[in-house]
Each structure stands twice: as C-alpha cells, then as structure tokens.
Design a protein around this motif. Structure first.
Motif, mmCIF file in Angstrom:
data_model
loop_
_atom_site.group_PDB
_atom_site.id
_atom_site.type_symbol
_atom_site.label_atom_id
_atom_site.label_comp_id
_atom_site.label_asym_id
_atom_site.label_seq_id
_atom_site.Cartn_x
_atom_site.Cartn_y
_atom_site.Cartn_z
ATOM 1 N N ALA A 259 -5.276 -4.045 -3.366
ATOM 2 C CA ALA A 259 -4.283 -3.877 -4.739
ATOM 3 C C ALA A 259 -2.377 -4.384 -5.246
ATOM 4 C CB ALA A 259 -3.543 -2.092 -4.146
ATOM 5 N N THR A 260 -2.465 -4.079 -6.531
ATOM 6 C CA THR A 260 -1.207 -3.995 -7.382
ATOM 7 C C THR A 260 -0.063 -3.191 -6.524
ATOM 8 O OG1 THR A 260 -1.963 -2.556 -8.906
ATOM 9 C CG2 THR A 260 -2.829 -5.295 -9.358
ATOM 10 N N ASP A 261 1.631 -3.830 -7.348
ATOM 11 C CA ASP A 261 2.104 -3.308 -6.771
ATOM 12 C C ASP A 261 2.192 -2.172 -6.992
ATOM 13 O OD1 ASP A 261 2.637 -3.893 -9.341
ATOM 14 O OD2 ASP A 261 4.694 -3.994 -8.764
ATOM 15 N N GLY A 262 1.878 -1.512 -8.155
ATOM 16 C CA GLY A 262 1.926 -0.047 -8.184
ATOM 17 C C GLY A 262 1.268 0.745 -6.711
ATOM 18 N N LEU A 263 0.480 0.523 -5.980
ATOM 19 C CA LEU A 263 0.155 1.297 -4.880
ATOM 20 C C LEU A 263 0.890 1.290 -3.841
ATOM 21 C CD1 LEU A 263 -2.104 3.042 -3.967
ATOM 22 C CD2 LEU A 263 -2.487 1.144 -2.305
ATOM 23 N N TRP A 264 1.700 0.002 -3.515
ATOM 24 C CA TRP A 264 1.994 -0.264 -2.500
ATOM 25 C C TRP A 264 3.602 0.003 -3.025
ATOM 26 C CZ3 TRP A 264 -1.214 -1.236 1.191
ATOM 27 C CH2 TRP A 264 -2.130 -2.058 0.884
ATOM 28 N N ASP A 265 4.463 0.498 -3.949
ATOM 29 C CA ASP A 265 5.458 0.737 -4.097
ATOM 30 C C ASP A 265 5.645 2.237 -3.794
ATOM 31 O OD1 ASP A 265 5.766 -1.618 -4.991
ATOM 32 O OD2 ASP A 265 5.759 -0.853 -7.695
ATOM 33 N N VAL A 266 4.928 2.949 -3.789
ATOM 34 C CA VAL A 266 5.300 4.497 -3.219
ATOM 35 C C VAL A 266 4.561 4.610 -2.001
ATOM 36 C CG1 VAL A 266 5.480 4.752 -5.303
ATOM 37 C CG2 VAL A 266 2.723 4.584 -4.357
ATOM 38 N N LEU A 267 3.065 3.439 -1.676
ATOM 39 C CA LEU A 267 2.344 4.271 -0.012
ATOM 40 C C LEU A 267 2.735 3.108 0.443
ATOM 41 C CD1 LEU A 267 -0.496 5.758 -1.737
ATOM 42 C CD2 LEU A 267 0.911 6.938 -0.450
ATOM 43 N N CYS A 268 3.140 2.906 2.444
ATOM 44 C CA CYS A 268 2.964 1.846 3.051
ATOM 45 C C CYS A 268 1.715 1.357 3.870
ATOM 46 C CB CYS A 268 3.986 1.731 4.079
ATOM 47 S SG CYS A 268 3.487 2.824 5.275
ATOM 48 N N ASN A 269 1.373 0.126 4.404
ATOM 49 C CA ASN A 269 0.345 -0.028 4.813
ATOM 50 C C ASN A 269 -0.081 1.364 5.890
ATOM 51 O OD1 ASN A 269 0.697 -2.510 3.743
ATOM 52 N ND2 ASN A 269 0.686 -3.491 5.655
ATOM 53 N N GLU A 270 0.779 1.778 6.234
ATOM 54 C CA GLU A 270 0.230 2.870 7.671
ATOM 55 C C GLU A 270 -0.292 3.921 6.562
ATOM 56 O OE1 GLU A 270 2.868 0.839 7.878
ATOM 57 O OE2 GLU A 270 2.314 0.020 9.396
ATOM 58 N N GLU A 271 0.379 4.186 5.719
ATOM 59 C CA GLU A 271 0.433 6.034 4.963
ATOM 60 C C GLU A 271 -1.111 5.354 4.213
ATOM 61 O OE1 GLU A 271 3.846 7.278 3.482
ATOM 62 O OE2 GLU A 271 3.816 5.491 2.812
ATOM 63 N N VAL A 272 -1.508 3.990 3.364
ATOM 64 C CA VAL A 272 -3.164 3.365 2.839
ATOM 65 C C VAL A 272 -4.408 4.080 4.295
ATOM 66 C CG1 VAL A 272 -4.231 1.631 1.963
ATOM 67 C CG2 VAL A 272 -1.763 2.719 1.164
ATOM 68 N N ALA A 273 -3.362 3.477 5.573
ATOM 69 C CA ALA A 273 -4.760 3.156 6.424
ATOM 70 C C ALA A 273 -5.200 5.097 6.859
ATOM 71 C CB ALA A 273 -4.335 2.211 7.949
ATOM 72 N N HIS A 274 -3.883 5.561 6.862
ATOM 73 C CA HIS A 274 -4.101 7.186 7.119
ATOM 74 C C HIS A 274 -5.369 7.490 6.021
ATOM 75 C CE1 HIS A 274 -3.957 10.934 8.585
ATOM 76 N NE2 HIS A 274 -3.445 11.586 7.996
ATOM 77 N N VAL A 275 -4.934 7.799 4.880
ATOM 78 C CA VAL A 275 -5.595 8.068 4.152
ATOM 79 C C VAL A 275 -7.458 7.074 3.833
ATOM 80 C CG1 VAL A 275 -6.287 8.425 1.804
ATOM 81 C CG2 VAL A 275 -4.010 8.236 2.909
ATOM 82 N N VAL A 276 -7.149 5.588 4.112
ATOM 83 C CA VAL A 276 -8.788 4.950 4.433
ATOM 84 C C VAL A 276 -9.473 5.420 5.474
ATOM 85 C CG1 VAL A 276 -9.721 3.352 5.012
ATOM 86 C CG2 VAL A 276 -8.023 2.868 3.073
ATOM 87 N N ARG A 277 -9.035 5.920 6.765
ATOM 88 C CA ARG A 277 -10.024 6.328 7.551
ATOM 89 C C ARG A 277 -9.961 8.038 7.700
ATOM 90 N NH1 ARG A 277 -5.420 3.243 11.168
ATOM 91 N NH2 ARG A 277 -6.020 0.756 11.283
ATOM 92 N N SER A 278 -8.991 8.275 7.176
ATOM 93 C CA SER A 278 -9.911 9.885 7.269
ATOM 94 C C SER A 278 -10.644 10.693 5.910
ATOM 95 C CB SER A 278 -8.159 10.499 7.127
ATOM 96 O OG SER A 278 -7.560 10.460 6.028
#
Lengths: 397, 397
Positions: free
Chosen positions: A320-339
C-alpha cells in the motif's frame, strides 16, 4: 490487464476528497526468455521454437508527486525494465549457484569455489536485476519527461514472485508486509529525508556547492532564528546518530537541508521522500538548486523464500501507498486482514473486497467537514492504493 | 591503573608466537565536571568547591596495524577526548530530556516540544559525545604521528558505563557482547572492507581520482585475468546488494578496490579494516594512493539500559580483539563464560581468571609446529586481548 492468481486491488483518489490522483498501480506476468547457454544471439533464433520461458508475477505501486506523469511512465515501463534485466542474467538464474561466466564456460577450474565462497545464489541475480531495473527505469523516465517537457517524480514499490521466492523492491515511503497466520513479516522499510538524513547530509558535506549557499547541512530540532546566534543549541552533523551542542553562527540560520519531523520532514524544503524515480528537472523553488543529486533511485530488495515457510490459506502480501500506513499501523492492518478473511471464507472476490475494506478504513467517514477514522482520529487525506495478494495456492511455474 | 569494580583483563602477544604486540588496552574512571547552568567559565571558578562530578567507567581495546604507535596514542588519549566531549554537553545530560539551549535559557516557549518531537534523550548526548570524541582522537593521532614521524593505525572498541547505561562504541573489527544468564546481546558489529564495501565503492564512484587509475571499483568473485576479457562475469557495483553480469573490459583487470573474502578481504590491497584511528600517512605500496579517504574514524554506538534489565550475578560484558573472535564464535565464548563462572563462584579473581581462560582457549596448544584448538582446528596466530567486565554489583554514581 487481468490480475494473476486472483489478487485484490483497490484505490481511492485523495480519499475521494478531490479528483486529482497521483497514485498508479501495475500488475502483470513477466515472461523471461531462457537463452540456450553458449549460443550467440543469431544462432539462437534458429531454435526459438524450443526456447523456454520462466514466468514471474509482478505487482507495483507508484505514488507520484508534482503531478502523475512520472508514476504513469513508471507503471508502464518498470516491468519491462525488470524483464529485460532478468533476461540479461537468466543463464545464471536457473541453477542454485550462478556460474562465474554467464556463458557457462569455465575459464578457471576454481571458479565455482570463488562463487561459493562469496555465497552468491541465483536469488542474488534477481536482486541485482531489480536494482539495475530501477536505475534503468529512472533513466527512461528522465529522457521521456525531458522530451515531453513533463515534470514530477514518484515512489516505487514492486513485488516479484519468481522461482519460488517473493522479492519486494522499495524506493520511497510505500510499504509491503506479509500478514501470516501467527505473525507479520515487514518486507520493506521507508526511505524519507528523516530516515536517510545521514546519507543526504554526507553528500552535502562532500559537495557543499550542491547547497549553493542557501541551505545549512546541519540538523536542529527547529528552524533557528536571530536570537539563537551565539548560543549553544542541539544539532546533528552527517556522522552523528547522537546529538551535540553547537554554537550558532549566522550561517546556521539558513534553511536546513533536512527539516521537519515525521510526515512534515522535507528534503531541501521540497520533497517528503528521498528515494524514487523521476524528478530529474526538479529545482528548489526560486533557486537553481537541483534536488535530484540527493535522491536515490536504488531500491532496497527483501527476499522471502516460500520453501522455508508453511503458507496457510489466509496468508497474504499487503502492498500500500503511504495513504494507508499514515493512519493504520501494521498490527491494525493485520487485524483487519485476519478478521475479514475469516468472516468471508467463501466469497470468490474476498481479496478485492478486503482491499476495498482497507482503503475504506483509511479513508474514514465524513463527520461534518472532517473525515474521521472509527477511533475518531483524523483520516487520511492522501491517495490510498492497496494490493492484497494471496500467497496460498500460488501458481507454480 | 586499577580496574574499576574488579573487571578482568588478559592479553597474549601474537598468541606468544612472537614478541611483537600491536594490541593495546585502557581502562579508567572518567570524571565529568558538572557546570552550573547559566554561569560563565570565569564565574564558575568561584564556586568550584561546590562543583559536582559525574563518574563514568571506561574500558577500551585498540588493535594496531603497521606498528603499535597509533594504538598506544589512542590508549592514552581516547578517554581524555571522551571526558572533554562529555563535559561540553554535561549541562544537557543530567535531565532526561536535554534542553534546546545548553544554557538552559528558553528562547522559544515551544523548544521543549521540538526536542520531545525529535525524541532526543540524555543518552543521545552521550552517543554524540562518543562520536565526536573518536573524531577528535583521530585528529590528535594524526598530528602526533606527523610530528614524530610515526606511522600506522588501529581499531578502537570503547565501553563506557555512565548514568546507568552501558555505551559501546566500535570502529574496527574488535567485538563486544553481553553474556547474560539466558541470552547473548551483541553490542557491536565489525567494520571491514567487506561489510563496508558499498560505502567504499560509492566514494570511489564519486571521486574516481582517489584510485589514480590503479584500481577498479567493481567487485568480482576473483581477480580477473586476460582470458576473462570480453566475457560476461559476475560483478557488483556500489549500489548493488545483489549480483549481475558485466562484460569484462581491460580496465576491469586492475586490482579491485575491495578484494578477497573473510579474513583475507583487503581495502586497496592494503588494510583489513575499514574503520579506526590513525593511518593518516598510509599509502598503497609503490603508489601515491592514500588509504585514509576510504577509512572512517566514526564509531557505531550501541546502548544498553540497565534499568530495563534484571542483571544476574554472573552476567558480564566481554570485549575482545579479533584474535579471539577469529577462532571462537559468540556461543562458544558464552559457553566458556557461563561454565567457568559457575565452577568458580568464590574465587575473588574469577573475572581475571576467566579472561585468561578465554585467551588460552583462542591461543590453543602447540602440537608439533602448529598451534591447535581443542577441537583440532587451527588456533589464532594474532594478538588476543580480552576484557571480562561483571555487570552485577556495579558501582552506582
């Protein structure tokens, strides 16, 4: 172009807050023509029918600045440069240990030992090809944009699945992570004026003329002012990871080469990234100072070997481009992905839906005049582009 | 000089295989005079009686090359440079967050926020002081050796215990590790022509004249010969972590800037280390090519905060020159340390005895004409110097 093996992609332009999009994406198969070792170019055509191809899969994100032009050219050319650079070394790629000579001829009996001693593997040729491809693509963009009087630059994040390994090449502040069942594997790190401060300051130390007397190479916690002159203030020079105190001279009041913190950090007051493609014509506003000498087009390449890991059904690569990572950290993204993937096990479009879901999370919701995240922090106002690439059931060549 | 808090030290000259020693060691207390903030130098003398001192503990190893002179000067001066650099910033060290201005006067109300935002802590001032001290010491050595017509250089590994933290500054191929009850913490990494290849090649790319037409900046698995010309062989340039193939030209037959592998790796065919002190006069034999521009005197500093760890009775810091690490890996050293200390719990000299034990292990035993390790590998023929520094019951300031 069809997405290989059903990966998901989603993007949103300036979080739908304007119409100006500078993000670009690309994905395709890369077919690398195998040359028969020991044959000359022209002889080879005779046996073209028996020539085999090695297939790679490629995904890339480009985040443009100063307009979308560089990002568009890069999205059209980078995969071609990679294909070309892979073909140049393909004779050495098909064996675990590349030969000293591409021809396969052994000039010196101990050549294999020298290669062995240096721990050179086929994957090192792919890494080298990616490094050279980025440099080649940067030259193409420079020529193209000069010819068409276009300007601007872009970051580049490219993933290549090739011969059982995943290569992620990054130049800029986009990010790729593997979200596996039990843990997260970062596949890139960000190159910004802050993370590359020492490299940038060192260049200014070696070539002070690049700053044309308009900037100071020293870093201070804030821009200095007249009242600071004569005082000892916190500073860092190119060779320092720590801090010291420096007696402020008048020359230190100049604008700093690297200035600001976090998302506000700027190179020469101009750019928020320190690696990427393009920007050949970029000058600091109202000056003759070129930015390009301080930029690097060389990616850092990380390799993930699937043979060493047991990949589960819901394991994915997120780019993802920085637009995603500026507001979501790796752990938050992983949580969304897994659930999300656990809840949508049967949907054939689930990877695309997940990409959309991630983009929507970072875009937030409009409350009054502001776009807010679920946790009532401010949402991303940047372009957001996300690839979700499943790692299980990947096509094998 | 007495060893602070009963640390152990042992050394052996060329494993007692010759009489020529190039290793040097130093250890002492460092007393850093606290200045009253806001007082001028001369006012300060009036209240000298009330001035307090901060105490640090210092250990260092220097591995000389081209003679012991640089190592001797460094062992006499580096601690003084560190003391001086610490005193220059001491006003900022005593609080957790250093002030923007050393005077403590606040020029701008938001200064503390700027410092906070940059995550600047007191420990960063110590790191900066160590970085500056190495640079200062290198200058002193340069002047001293020019004046006395001495030559040579040395690596430098310095440990400083100060304000509850351990700082390890390393420039060269010595090594420091913490051997704790359950795990090993590496406190340094080695700087060699191999580990710093890209920095060295990049400098040659930027300033080709430094090679005076005598060397090639490219890396090849082996030295090329006439038969290789026209062929495509494995190579790396400064921007490559991977490998590529390059068509060999006649210029590529020159001796490579960085050449060889492991302990045989050499910078300009001359030096086995890429960081350290001294070597100001060093030229490549039979040429006018200076080695110094490719060397760095700047250490990498690692910090260990005792407040974050529960230190056990047998936990120690091991510092040693490459003579030890060439033949014993971290795990082997940790095994010797743990079993020796467990078996010698009451001996008041146990840390010195352990240092001797480690030196003897690496020196091996004479069998016929060869010195052999217990496992019948060849022993170290280099100088070996070892510090064993207990971390428990350390003196608090």
């Amino acid at each position: 172009r069809p997405l290989p093996w059903g990966a998901g992609y989603a993007e949103v332009i300036n979080a739908e807050k304007s119409e100006f999009n500078e993000d670009q994406a690309a994905c395709c198969q890369i077919s690398v023509r195998r040359r028969e070792p020991g044959l000359e170019e022209d002889e080879e055509w005779l046996i073209l029918c028996s020539t085999q191809f090695l297939t790679g899969h490629y995904w890339a994100l480009f985040d443009g600045h100063g307009g979308p032009d560089a990002a568009i050219i890069a999205s059209n050319y980078l995969h071609y440069c990679i294909k070309q650079k892979l073909e140049e070394v393909v004779g050495g790629i098909t064996e675990a240990q590349p030969p000293m000579h591409l021809s396969g001829r052994c000039v010196c009996d101990s050549d294999p030992q020298f290669v062995e001693e240096k721990h050179i593997h086929a994957s090192d040729l792919v890494v080298g090809a990616l490094e050279n491809a980025f440099q080649e693509c940067d030259e193409v963009i420079g020529q193209e944009m000069e010819a068409t009087k276009q300007t601007g630059g872009c970051t580049a994040l490219a993933a290549l699945y090739f011969q059982g390994k995943l290569y992620v090449a990054n130049a800029g502040d986009s990010r790729a992570i593997l979200v596996l069942k039990d843990h997260i594997v970062p596949m890139s790190s960000e190159f910004t004026p802050e993370s590359e401060r020492q490299r940038i300051q060192h260049l200014a130390f070696l070539f002070p003329k690049l700053l044309d007397g308009e900037f100071t190479r020293f870093e201070f916690p804030r821009r200095l002012k007249g009242d600071d002159v004569g005082q000892k203030v916190l500073y860092r020079d190119y060779f320092m990871e720590g801090w010291g105190y420096k007696t402020v001279e008048k020359a230190d009041l100049k604008y700093p080469l690297v200035h600001g913190h976090g998302k506000q950090a700027r190179l020469l007051g101009t750019l928020a990234v320190s690696r990427g493609l393009g920007d050949h014509q970029l000058k600091v506003i109202d000056t003759n100072i070129e930015v390009k000498p301080f930029l690097s087009c060389i990616p850092k390449v990380n390799v993930f070997d699937f043979a060493l890991h047991d990949i589960k059904e819901d394991d994915v690569l997120i780019m993802a481009t920085d637009g995603l990572w500026d507001v979501l950290c790796n752990e938050e993204v992983a949580h969304v992905v897994r659930s999300f993937l656990a809840e949508n096990r049967t949907d054939p479009q689930r990877f695309s839906e997940l990409a959309k879901c991630l983009v929507c999370r970072a875009r937030g919701k409009k409350r009054g005049h502001q776009w807010m995240l679920d946790d009532s922090h401010e949402a991303s106002y940047d372009d957001i582009s996300v690839f979700v690439i499943p790692l299980h059931n990947r096509e094998e060549d």
